[in-house]
Design a protein around this motif. Structure first.
Motif, PDB file in Angstrom:
ATOM      1  N   TYR A   1       0.825  -1.198   0.000  1.00  0.00           N
ATOM      2  CA  TYR A   1       0.000   0.000   0.000  1.00  0.00           C
ATOM      3  C   TYR A   1       0.866   1.258   0.000  1.00  0.00           C
ATOM      4  O   TYR A   1       0.589   2.230  -0.722  1.00  0.00           O
ATOM      5  CB  TYR A   1      -0.923  -0.011   1.224  1.00  0.00           C
ATOM      6  CG  TYR A   1      -1.606   1.309   1.460  1.00  0.00           C
ATOM      7  CD1 TYR A   1      -2.669   1.710   0.658  1.00  0.00           C
ATOM      8  CD2 TYR A   1      -1.153   2.175   2.465  1.00  0.00           C
ATOM      9  CE1 TYR A   1      -3.283   2.935   0.863  1.00  0.00           C
ATOM     10  CE2 TYR A   1      -1.768   3.399   2.670  1.00  0.00           C
ATOM     11  CZ  TYR A   1      -2.834   3.781   1.862  1.00  0.00           C
ATOM     12  OH  TYR A   1      -3.432   4.987   2.059  1.00  0.00           O
ATOM     13  N   LEU A   2       1.935   1.223   0.802  1.00  0.00           N
ATOM     14  CA  LEU A   2       2.826   2.377   0.881  1.00  0.00           C
ATOM     15  C   LEU A   2       3.495   2.642  -0.467  1.00  0.00           C
ATOM     16  O   LEU A   2       3.588   3.785  -0.920  1.00  0.00           O
ATOM     17  CB  LEU A   2       3.881   2.150   1.963  1.00  0.00           C
ATOM     18  CG  LEU A   2       4.810   3.336   2.267  1.00  0.00           C
ATOM     19  CD1 LEU A   2       3.995   4.539   2.737  1.00  0.00           C
ATOM     20  CD2 LEU A   2       5.850   2.947   3.308  1.00  0.00           C
ATOM     21  N   VAL A   3       3.943   1.552  -1.137  1.00  0.00           N
ATOM     22  CA  VAL A   3       4.570   1.704  -2.462  1.00  0.00           C
ATOM     23  C   VAL A   3       3.575   2.294  -3.462  1.00  0.00           C
ATOM     24  O   VAL A   3       3.884   3.221  -4.225  1.00  0.00           O
ATOM     25  CB  VAL A   3       5.103   0.345  -2.962  1.00  0.00           C
ATOM     26  CG1 VAL A   3       5.551   0.465  -4.426  1.00  0.00           C
ATOM     27  CG2 VAL A   3       6.265  -0.130  -2.095  1.00  0.00           C
ATOM     28  N   ALA A   4       2.337   1.751  -3.456  1.00  0.00           N
ATOM     29  CA  ALA A   4       1.310   2.235  -4.387  1.00  0.00           C
ATOM     30  C   ALA A   4       0.970   3.698  -4.101  1.00  0.00           C
ATOM     31  O   ALA A   4       0.774   4.510  -5.027  1.00  0.00           O
ATOM     32  CB  ALA A   4       0.060   1.366  -4.288  1.00  0.00           C
TER      33      ALA A   4
ATOM     34  N   ALA B   1     -14.506   2.525  -6.441  1.00  0.00           N
ATOM     35  CA  ALA B   1     -15.373   1.417  -6.032  1.00  0.00           C
ATOM     36  C   ALA B   1     -14.715   0.609  -4.911  1.00  0.00           C
ATOM     37  O   ALA B   1     -15.380   0.188  -3.951  1.00  0.00           O
ATOM     38  CB  ALA B   1     -15.679   0.532  -7.237  1.00  0.00           C
ATOM     39  N   PHE B   2     -13.394   0.385  -5.022  1.00  0.00           N
ATOM     40  CA  PHE B   2     -12.678  -0.336  -3.956  1.00  0.00           C
ATOM     41  C   PHE B   2     -12.686   0.465  -2.653  1.00  0.00           C
ATOM     42  O   PHE B   2     -12.878  -0.089  -1.566  1.00  0.00           O
ATOM     43  CB  PHE B   2     -11.241  -0.639  -4.385  1.00  0.00           C
ATOM     44  CG  PHE B   2     -11.112  -1.862  -5.250  1.00  0.00           C
ATOM     45  CD1 PHE B   2     -11.566  -3.098  -4.802  1.00  0.00           C
ATOM     46  CD2 PHE B   2     -10.530  -1.791  -6.504  1.00  0.00           C
ATOM     47  CE1 PHE B   2     -11.434  -4.230  -5.591  1.00  0.00           C
ATOM     48  CE2 PHE B   2     -10.405  -2.911  -7.294  1.00  0.00           C
ATOM     49  CZ  PHE B   2     -10.861  -4.139  -6.842  1.00  0.00           C
TER      50      PHE B   2
ATOM     51  N   LEU C   1      -8.502  -1.448   0.167  1.00  0.00           N
ATOM     52  CA  LEU C   1      -7.780  -0.183   0.213  1.00  0.00           C
ATOM     53  C   LEU C   1      -6.523  -0.242  -0.641  1.00  0.00           C
ATOM     54  O   LEU C   1      -6.205   0.694  -1.383  1.00  0.00           O
ATOM     55  CB  LEU C   1      -7.419   0.156   1.656  1.00  0.00           C
ATOM     56  CG  LEU C   1      -6.610   1.456   1.859  1.00  0.00           C
ATOM     57  CD1 LEU C   1      -7.397   2.665   1.381  1.00  0.00           C
ATOM     58  CD2 LEU C   1      -6.201   1.605   3.314  1.00  0.00           C
ATOM     59  N   MET C   2      -5.802  -1.372  -0.534  1.00  0.00           N
ATOM     60  CA  MET C   2      -4.569  -1.521  -1.310  1.00  0.00           C
ATOM     61  C   MET C   2      -4.870  -1.535  -2.817  1.00  0.00           C
ATOM     62  O   MET C   2      -4.194  -0.866  -3.601  1.00  0.00           O
ATOM     63  CB  MET C   2      -3.855  -2.799  -0.887  1.00  0.00           C
ATOM     64  CG  MET C   2      -2.413  -2.899  -1.407  1.00  0.00           C
ATOM     65  SD  MET C   2      -2.286  -3.567  -3.082  1.00  0.00           S
ATOM     66  CE  MET C   2      -2.812  -5.248  -2.783  1.00  0.00           C
TER      67      MET C   2
ATOM     68  N   GLY D   1      -7.494  -0.299  -4.293  1.00  0.00           N
ATOM     69  CA  GLY D   1      -7.951   1.030  -4.683  1.00  0.00           C
ATOM     70  C   GLY D   1      -6.790   1.966  -4.939  1.00  0.00           C
ATOM     71  O   GLY D   1      -6.795   2.750  -5.899  1.00  0.00           O
ATOM     72  N   THR D   2      -5.755   1.871  -4.089  1.00  0.00           N
ATOM     73  CA  THR D   2      -4.575   2.728  -4.268  1.00  0.00           C
ATOM     74  C   THR D   2      -3.796   2.330  -5.514  1.00  0.00           C
ATOM     75  O   THR D   2      -3.296   3.192  -6.255  1.00  0.00           O
ATOM     76  CB  THR D   2      -3.675   2.636  -3.024  1.00  0.00           C
ATOM     77  OG1 THR D   2      -4.450   2.929  -1.862  1.00  0.00           O
ATOM     78  CG2 THR D   2      -2.525   3.630  -3.118  1.00  0.00           C
ATOM     79  N   VAL D   3      -3.673   1.007  -5.738  1.00  0.00           N
ATOM     80  CA  VAL D   3      -2.996   0.535  -6.962  1.00  0.00           C
ATOM     81  C   VAL D   3      -3.742   1.025  -8.201  1.00  0.00           C
ATOM     82  O   VAL D   3      -3.134   1.481  -9.176  1.00  0.00           O
ATOM     83  CB  VAL D   3      -2.884  -1.005  -6.958  1.00  0.00           C
ATOM     84  CG1 VAL D   3      -2.406  -1.499  -8.321  1.00  0.00           C
ATOM     85  CG2 VAL D   3      -1.933  -1.465  -5.867  1.00  0.00           C
ATOM     86  N   SER D   4      -5.077   0.941  -8.178  1.00  0.00           N
ATOM     87  CA  SER D   4      -5.881   1.421  -9.316  1.00  0.00           C
ATOM     88  C   SER D   4      -5.650   2.909  -9.540  1.00  0.00           C
ATOM     89  O   SER D   4      -5.535   3.377 -10.684  1.00  0.00           O
ATOM     90  CB  SER D   4      -7.367   1.158  -9.060  1.00  0.00           C
ATOM     91  OG  SER D   4      -7.627  -0.225  -8.963  1.00  0.00           O
ATOM     92  N   SER D   5      -5.562   3.671  -8.443  1.00  0.00           N
ATOM     93  CA  SER D   5      -5.312   5.106  -8.571  1.00  0.00           C
ATOM     94  C   SER D   5      -3.937   5.380  -9.159  1.00  0.00           C
ATOM     95  O   SER D   5      -3.766   6.288  -9.993  1.00  0.00           O
ATOM     96  CB  SER D   5      -5.427   5.779  -7.197  1.00  0.00           C
ATOM     97  OG  SER D   5      -6.742   5.664  -6.692  1.00  0.00           O
ATOM     98  N   ALA D   6      -2.929   4.586  -8.741  1.00  0.00           N
ATOM     99  CA  ALA D   6      -1.579   4.766  -9.282  1.00  0.00           C
ATOM    100  C   ALA D   6      -1.563   4.505 -10.782  1.00  0.00           C
ATOM    101  O   ALA D   6      -0.963   5.257 -11.564  1.00  0.00           O
ATOM    102  CB  ALA D   6      -0.605   3.836  -8.561  1.00  0.00           C
ATOM    103  N   VAL D   7      -2.239   3.409 -11.183  1.00  0.00           N
ATOM    104  CA  VAL D   7      -2.325   3.102 -12.624  1.00  0.00           C
ATOM    105  C   VAL D   7      -3.053   4.226 -13.354  1.00  0.00           C
ATOM    106  O   VAL D   7      -2.648   4.655 -14.443  1.00  0.00           O
ATOM    107  CB  VAL D   7      -3.041   1.751 -12.842  1.00  0.00           C
ATOM    108  CG1 VAL D   7      -3.280   1.513 -14.336  1.00  0.00           C
ATOM    109  CG2 VAL D   7      -2.230   0.612 -12.246  1.00  0.00           C
TER     110      VAL D   7
END
Length: 708
Positions: free
Chosen positions: A42-45, A222-223, A235-236, A238-244
């Protein structure tokens, strides 16, 4: 559906499937290791999200500052604030010392919600409209406003965190967050719908990338809505999706506002460069490009050890003006395209075809072993047109005239070679031959032709033209029944210039139209003056040029003029040639309008053209004039006698008058009378004379002493 569109659809389908899969599995974290691992991911994303957000800002603000656009500038300002909120959320959520005491885990989730709200509304506002360029001078103003807005938002957020807990219960705050997150989801979906709908006709690859970023933002939202509280898989993801999504947005904005305009500019420059050096109609290299190629050829000859020949051939389509004027400009353009295509397809190695504009082409042949090789290849070009050209209105046989200049020998520069080849082709047309190689005398003739054209332009102003009249006699009664008005040019230095010399120049330059109008008005005005003087009315014949005949308002102009001078149209005979009836429908309409005026129509030089008898019987004409070339040898050549006999017989059957031109002796006259030819004119009766002489000799005595 192209590749980028497929990627966009695939991203939406896969995102929806992933969300449904995660929701159905109900994954929970069972140990400290899993929680630590998830926290690390999560921190990386989160850091990637902040980095990509700052990159969007830097790309628009710090890079390519001379190529600002509204989309790039405002998306930069937007993501300056978004990356600040995302960074504070990350620091507060993972429990960074000092930050944790200010921004708790619950408050960090509110920061995340505000970040998503700002990005959803901002993206909708920016990319839902057409992108427009912006002045660089307005950049600092937007930056100041965005910084003030971010600072104000943080102040409001801090005040809310301090005062609201004592006013709003945790349950109501949780409901408000869910409602706000749902609103953000709706805005993302609305942004996708608006961009897809407004750009439904044409979607560039960059716009499709932005749509994909919105798909991932929607998936991330949505996540977030399904994550509950604390650290979990939703949450993780969702953050990855936001990064992408941020990475895609970074790429899409770059392409949309920098790469695509840059490529478009290069494409426009390439297109302009192509048009500069190519003919728009045929797609062939033009004269400008020809000059470059001939220059390169000359330099190659000078630097090469091999001693060969190169030839420049200028090709001109014979009678193209007649075809263009008769069949229309569309048919003329199509003919040029077909001629260019036929020659280009037959081109060999070391040969290239160019357009010279109008009905002229240039054919460059390099590295020939001898002059005979150049001439042989030129004749092969002529043979390409032994087959007819197929136009919409039918098949037409065309011919070309060729002029050749050879290097070395016929010029030292590209301009000289082109001018000399052009002079050679004009000489070929004048002499009625297929091919001419340049000789220096031709350049003198070309200069003389240009000087004659300039003199013709001033001849009308200087009143250098005058008319002569040749009588037309009715053979059965020996009466004067008409006269033909013939143009003459008395040049102040050249003296009397033959019509054979200046009429072709006038036709080619377009001066034939004002000159022809002068002839018609002068002849009609003179005829009216004779009638006013009390002489018996007779008809005056005037030749019309092709350009005159094809004027849409010709009948109106003639009718208005005749009405103004008071001459009855029945005393005007307009002579046209067979070539003017090439386009039957257009010719028929023009003749019909002229006949409605009441004038007579004659076909001059009949038998030398290519009129169809099928159309001739329906044409609204009154008379055929047998060309002098048949009459002059009617007693010596049985073929000519047969042609004259056939024309007169046909005219009688079609109820047309027939007039013979060029009658020079009594034997010819007797033959014509035997063939029941109605009228005749020629030197046997009189040469063309000036108006005063015509009045004294013929109008005062309207009969001729001819043998019975």
């Amino acid at each position: 559906m192209n590749r980028e569109e497929k990627k966009t659809v695939l991203a939406a389908v896969c995102g929806a499937a992933l969300f449904l899969l995660i929701q159905s599995l109900h994954i929970t974290l069972k140990g400290t290791f899993e929680r630590n691992t998830l926290s690390a991911l999560y921190l990386v994303a989160s850091w990637c999200t902040s980095v990509f957000g700052f990159a969007i800002f830097a790309q628009g603000w710090l890079l390519f500052s001379n190529q600002l656009s509204r989309g790039r500038l405002y998306s930069s300002a937007l993501f300056l604030g978004v990356c600040v909120f995302d960074l504070l959320h990350t620091l507060g959520f993972v429990g960074v010392p000092f930050i944790k005491s200010i921004i708790s885990e619950d408050r960090s989730l509110w920061l995340l919600t505000f970040s998503r709200l700002a990005s959803s509304i901002g993206i909708l506002a920016i990319f839902g409209k057409e992108d427009t360029p912006m002045l660089v001078s307005g950049k600092n103003s937007v930056l100041r406003k965005s910084i003030i807005l971010v600072a104000l938002s943080l102040v409001i957020f801090s005040a809310g965190c301090y005062f609201l807990p004592g006013i709003v219960s945790p349950a109501k705050a949780d409901f408000a967050m869910k409602l706000l997150n749902f609103f953000v989801l709706i805005v993302f979906l609305l942004a996708i719908a608006i961009i897809v709908y407004t750009k439904r006709m044409v979607k560039s690859s960059s716009l499709l990338i932005i749509i994909r970023s919105l798909v991932f933002l929607t998936l991330g939202q949505a996540f977030y809505m399904s994550m509950g509280g604390g650290m979990n898989i939703a949450l993780m993801l969702g953050t990855v999706s936001s990064a992408v999504a941020y990475y895609l947005l970074l790429t899409g904005v770059y392409r949309l506002t920098i790469e695509e305009p840059f490529n478009e500019k290069h494409e426009i420059e390439a297109q302009i460069n192509y048009l500069v050096y190519h003919d728009d109609l045929t797609g062939l290299p033009n004269r400008r490009r020809l000059l470059q190629c001939v220059d390169e050829m000359i330099q190659s000859h000078r630097t090469s050890a091999i001693r060969g020949f190169s030839a420049l051939v200028v090709l001109n389509i014979n009678h193209f003006k007649n075809i263009n004027d008769s069949l229309g400009h569309y048919a003329g353009d199509r003919l040029l395209q077909l001629v260019a295509q036929r020659i280009k397809e037959a081109s060999q190695h070391g040969e290239e075809l160019f357009s010279m504009g109008g009905d002229e082409f240039a054919f460059l042949m390099t590295d020939r072993v001898g002059l005979d090789s150049c001439l042989l290849r030129s004749r092969e070009l002529l043979q390409l047109f032994e087959k007819p050209v197929d136009l919409e209105s039918g098949e037409y046989h065309i011919s070309l005239s060729l002029g050749i200049s050879v290097y070395p020998g016929d010029g030292e520069t590209a301009e000289q070679l082109i001018q000399n080849a052009d002079a050679a082709v004009h000489n070929a047309k004048e002499q009625g031959v297929d091919i001419r190689r340049y000789v220096p005398l031709m350049q003198m003739k070309a200069a003389e032709r240009l000087k004659m054209e300039n003199d013709l332009r001033r001849a009308l102003e200087r009143d250098e033209f005058y008319l002569e009249y040749q009588p037309q006699v009715q053979l059965s009664t020996k009466e004067l029944v008409g006269m033909e008005a013939l143009l003459r040019w008395q040049h102040p230095k050249r003296g009397l210039v033959s019509p054979v010399e200046f009429i072709p120049v006038a036709e080619e330059s377009g001066l034939i139209v004002p000159i022809g109008e002068w002839v018609l008005t002068t002849a009609c005005r003179q005829n009216k003056e004779w009638q006013t003087a009390g002489y018996r009315p007779i008809c005056v014949s005037v030749n019309l040029s092709m350009r005159q005949f094809l004027q849409p308002n010709l009948a109106g102009k003639i009718g208005e003029f005749l009405k103004r001078i008071g001459l009855d149209p029945c005393y005007v005979d307009l002579e046209i040639t067979e070539s003017m009836t090439l386009d039957k429908e257009k010719a028929f309409e023009q003749l019909k309008r002229l006949k409605e005026l009441g004038v007579f129509i004659s076909i001059d030089d009949f038998g030398t053209g290519y009129s169809s008898l099928h159309y001739l019987k329906n044409m609204p004409i009154d008379r055929l004039k047998i060309d002098r070339s048949f009459v002059s040898e009617v007693m010596e050549d049985s073929n000519n006698a047969a042609i004259v006999s056939t024309i007169t017989s046909m005219a009688h059957h079609l109820k047309l008058k027939v007039t013979a031109e060029g009658v020079e002796n009594e034997d010819q006259l007797q033959f014509l009378r035997q063939q029941r030819c109605h009228e005749a004119q020629g030197y046997f009766f009189s040469k063309p004379v000036r108006a005063q002489e015509f009045e004294n000799i013929f109008l005062k005595s309207a009969t001729f002493g001819m043998p019975s």
